[in-house]
Design an enzyme around this catalytic site. Structure first.
Site, PDB file in Angstrom:
ATOM      1  N   LYS A 101     -11.283  -6.581   4.302  1.00  0.00           N
ATOM      2  CA  LYS A 101     -10.465  -6.905   3.126  1.00  0.00           C
ATOM      3  C   LYS A 101      -9.512  -8.044   3.457  1.00  0.00           C
ATOM      4  O   LYS A 101      -8.811  -8.013   4.467  1.00  0.00           O
ATOM      5  CB  LYS A 101      -9.649  -5.686   2.688  1.00  0.00           C
ATOM      6  CG  LYS A 101     -10.460  -4.698   1.884  1.00  0.00           C
ATOM      7  CD  LYS A 101      -9.652  -3.489   1.538  1.00  0.00           C
ATOM      8  CE  LYS A 101      -8.820  -3.678   0.295  1.00  0.00           C
ATOM      9  NZ  LYS A 101      -8.079  -2.433  -0.025  1.00  0.00           N
TER      10      LYS A 101
HETATM   11  C1  E4P Z   1      -7.970  -0.907  -3.295  1.00  0.00           C
HETATM   12  O1  E4P Z   1      -8.644  -1.374  -2.408  1.00  0.00           O
HETATM   13  C2  E4P Z   1      -6.555  -0.553  -3.113  1.00  0.00           C
HETATM   14  O2  E4P Z   1      -6.407   0.135  -1.894  1.00  0.00           O
HETATM   15  C3  E4P Z   1      -6.043   0.380  -4.171  1.00  0.00           C
HETATM   16  O3  E4P Z   1      -6.964   0.657  -5.171  1.00  0.00           O
HETATM   17  C4  E4P Z   1      -4.631   0.164  -4.585  1.00  0.00           C
HETATM   18  O4  E4P Z   1      -4.289   1.135  -5.527  1.00  0.00           O
HETATM   19  P1  E4P Z   1      -2.785   1.474  -5.943  1.00  0.00           P
HETATM   20  O5  E4P Z   1      -2.331   0.449  -6.910  1.00  0.00           O
HETATM   21  O6  E4P Z   1      -2.882   2.835  -6.568  1.00  0.00           O
HETATM   22  O7  E4P Z   1      -1.984   1.467  -4.667  1.00  0.00           O
END
Ligand code: E4P
Length: 230
Positions: A84
């Site tokens: 990522k």
């Molecule tokens: C995705 O890769 C992220 O980790 C995640 O969906 C973030 O979600 P949040 O806004 O609930 O922290």
């Protein structure tokens, strides 16, 4: 649509994997920090549990060279790992360099169709629009997803759209209708997908009727029940 869990918690990953419908997980620095375990060990254990499912692990550098260095390191740990990379100009450069080395990336923290277009052009494997965080500031998260899926269709981009920051079952169902390739969700939301009050009520009636008629049913298999919540 593929289902990912948005968690770095190994118990949740184990429980989720038992259902046989899980295609992978997404983690981020916040989720990993909560677990209080060495990062590499945690990610490798997740890869082992998911047996071929995708494990997204995020870089924390913010310059291209650092992201590429971390990305190479993460990808060398296990073939299931997708790196990522945050949606920054330096991140887009890193995605292109990693792509040229055959390393799969997920461009994260995407909040506009223009950002998603750049991620696809750089050769990202996944793009992650954060729906819930847009909804939180009174903007239309599902609208963003719809725009990205439409643009990718227009140009036949191979980048898969990973709907992220999903907060409730309706987000998942709408993402499926729009045509997201993947939905990632907290374990709590995954559990909610199973539930319907009419299923519970219907089953209760079936079992009551069966118990009442037991005598006349002849030789029958003894019913068993799982532990609460399973
Ligand atoms: C995705 O890769 C992220 O980790 C995640 O969906 C973030 O979600 P949040 O806004 O609930 O922290």
């Amino acid at each position: 649509m593929k289902i990912f869990l948005d968690t770095a918690n190994l118990d949740e990953i184990r429980r989720g994997a038992e259902f046989g419908v899980l295609d992978g997980i997404t983690t981020n620095p916040t989720l990993v920090a909560k677990e209080n375990r060495p990062f590499r060990e945690l990610i490798l254990e997740a890869c082992r549990i998911l047996r071929g499912g995708v494990v997204n692990a995020e870089v924390v550098s913010t310059d291209t060279a650092g992201m590429v260095r971390e990305g190479r390191e993460l990808a060398s740990w296990h073939p299931s790992i997708v790196v990522k990379v945050p949606m920054l100009p330096a991140g887009i450069r890193a995605v292109r360099l990693l792509r040229d080395e055959g390393i799969r990336t997920n461009v994260t923290l995407v909040f506009s169709p223009a950002q998603a277009l750049l991620a696809a052009k750089a050769g990202a494997y996944f793009v992650s629009p954060f729906l819930g965080r847009l909804d939180d500031i009174a903007q239309d998260g599902l609208g963003l997803l719809r725009e990205i899926v439409g643009i990718y269709r227009n140009y036949h981009f191979e980048t898969q759209v990973l709907a992220a920051s999903l907060r409730h079952p309706m987000h998942i169902m709408e993402a499926a209708k729009i045509g997201a390739d993947i939905a990632t969700m907290p374990y709590k939301v995954f559990e909610q997908l199973f539930q319907h009050p009419l299923t519970d009520r219907g089953l209760e009636t079936f079992l009551k009727d069966w118990a009442k008629a037991r005598e006349s049913l002849g030789e029958i298999v003894e019913p068993t029940a799982p532990k609460i919540g399973r």
